[in-house]
Write an enzyme that holds these catalytic residues in place. Structure first.
Site, PDB file in Angstrom:
ATOM      1  N   ARG A  84       0.842  -1.208   0.000  1.00  0.00           N
ATOM      2  CA  ARG A  84       0.000   0.000   0.000  1.00  0.00           C
ATOM      3  C   ARG A  84       0.874   1.254   0.000  1.00  0.00           C
ATOM      4  NH1 ARG A  84      -5.288   1.035  -1.073  1.00  0.00           N
ATOM      5  NH2 ARG A  84      -5.570  -1.111  -0.351  1.00  0.00           N
ATOM      6  N   HIS A 329      -5.092  -3.546   5.289  1.00  0.00           N
ATOM      7  CA  HIS A 329      -5.129  -2.529   4.244  1.00  0.00           C
ATOM      8  C   HIS A 329      -3.717  -2.125   3.849  1.00  0.00           C
ATOM      9  CE1 HIS A 329      -6.195   1.478   2.453  1.00  0.00           C
ATOM     10  NE2 HIS A 329      -7.174   0.737   1.964  1.00  0.00           N
ATOM     11  N   CYS A 330      -2.806  -2.116   4.805  1.00  0.00           N
ATOM     12  CA  CYS A 330      -1.421  -1.668   4.571  1.00  0.00           C
ATOM     13  C   CYS A 330      -0.659  -2.581   3.623  1.00  0.00           C
ATOM     14  CB  CYS A 330      -0.662  -1.585   5.887  1.00  0.00           C
ATOM     15  SG  CYS A 330      -1.460  -0.602   7.169  1.00  0.00           S
ATOM     16  N   ILE A 331      -1.064  -3.831   3.502  1.00  0.00           N
ATOM     17  CA  ILE A 331      -0.297  -4.784   2.702  1.00  0.00           C
ATOM     18  C   ILE A 331      -0.940  -5.068   1.358  1.00  0.00           C
ATOM     19  CG2 ILE A 331       0.623  -5.800   4.817  1.00  0.00           C
ATOM     20  CD1 ILE A 331      -1.131  -8.248   4.358  1.00  0.00           C
TER      21      ILE A 331
END
Length: 357
Positions: A84, A329-331
């Site tokens: 992300r 969400h970050c990955i």
């Protein structure tokens, strides 16, 4: 003629989901538990849409063992696995042509533990692999630092884009101008900060995607820490006040929907930042975080099911991911679906730096 680009809402149809697989480094160590968590997210998402996983050669055997066979694996040198942030932000133009904003990535402000020589090249490489027009930006930014509604509104935090370790010459006006040029954001909602742990050693200094997201225009899902013993109890209240005073690009006040944190307050490192806000929307589904708290996990699924009607919510244990500094969400990074177009993609051009002088 100047092309107008727009970042679609995450709920718009996806062509695929992009991810990067953990490789041994300071963040992950040997990474067996972390690799299993990343793979579980990818395998869950693959039930809804195509998934492409970037894998460093040193992690190829582990990725092959853990990933669903339907997932496309692309071998590429990596430093870390937070796509992300290191990857591009995908946008569409008026004709539905795909673009990929290639932000400057500098390890979340040049942390002493971070390496980013290889990850700094990932944005352009992924954009090119997707067949997008690569749109270079001189703004140091990460995908986790922005959330949009697809209609001109962007959520962001003062401690990320205005971080002097990222953009020492930036102010609000210059950041907003660049977001308008690259992702079509016409109205910025600046939140004062992020969650407490996000300012620790492996933090991002306040990414918005762990605090708040826009499931549909006019609504915000907001992380809510209800226990006064946790420092994010005060942070949640501060963020709520900021959103209560804000409007979106259409001038609407936000309907604020709380997403309560799980009951666990601490782990071995201190106060946790476990947040159900850090989910990813996929075609016909939502891949959500779970934290081993059956009641809170179920309550979060109910909130997400109501916020995203018609989508199936699937939970994945995200504790190993959060221990490394981020969440689901970050990955992940979504690539929007595009209609067939006649024009072929053309390379992006370097523009003058709007963040200096």
């Amino acid at each position: 003629m100047t092309t107008s680009w727009r970042m679609p809402a995450e709920t718009a149809p996806h062509e695929r989901l992009w991810m990067a697989f953990p490789r041994p480094n300071e963040t992950f160590g040997d990474g067996e538990e972390e690799s299993a968590a990343w793979a579980e997210v990818a395998n869950a998402a693959a039930a809804f849409e195509s998934v492409t996983m970037l894998v460093d050669p040193v992690a190829r055997a582990t990725a092959t063992r853990l990933l669903d066979g339907a997932i496309e694996v692309v071998e590429t040198p990596l430093d870390d696995a937070w796509l992300r942030d290191s990857g591009p932000t995908f946008v569409l133009d008026e004709a539905g042509r795909l673009g990929a904003v290639d932000w400057v990535f500098n390890g979340w402000g040049g942390h002493d533990w971070a390496a980013w020589d290889r990850d700094a090249l990932v944005g352009a490489a992924v954009g090119a692999a997707a067949g997008a027009e690569v749109l270079p930006s001189l703004l140091v930014n990460e995908g986790g630092g922005i959330h949009v509604d697809g209609e001109g509104t962007v959520l962001l935090t003062e401690t990320v884009q205005l971080d002097p370790r990222r953009n020492p010459w930036a102010d609000r006006a210059r950041v907003e101008a660049e977001l308008a040029r690259t992702i079509g954001a016409t109205h910025a909602v600046w939140l004062p900060r992020g969650l407490t742990r996000d300012y620790g050693r492996y933090g991002t200094s306040g990414h918005v995607d762990i605090c708040a997201t826009i499931p549909s225009p006019g609504r915000v899902l907001l992380h809510e820490q209800r226990d006064p013993a946790h420092p994010d109890h005060a942070v949640s209240a501060q963020l709520r006040r900021a959103l209560e005073e804000a409007v979106d690009a259409a001038g609407r006040p936000f309907e604020i929907v709380p997403l309560p944190a799980p009951g666990t307050l601490r782990d071995a490192e201190g106060f946790v930042d476990w947040s159900y806000v850090n989910h990813v929307v996929v075609n016909d589904g939502v891949v959500a975080c779970s934290f081993g708290d059956a009641r809170a996990d179920a309550a979060a699924r109910d909130v997400l099911a109501e916020a995203y009607p018609g989508r199936r919510v699937v939970s994945v244990d995200a504790r190993a991911i959060f221990a490394c500094g981020g969440g689901i969400h970050c990955i992940t990074q979504q690539q929007p679906r595009t209609p067939p177009v006649e024009a072929s993609a053309t390379p992006g051009t370097v523009r003058s730096d709007p963040f200096r002088g």
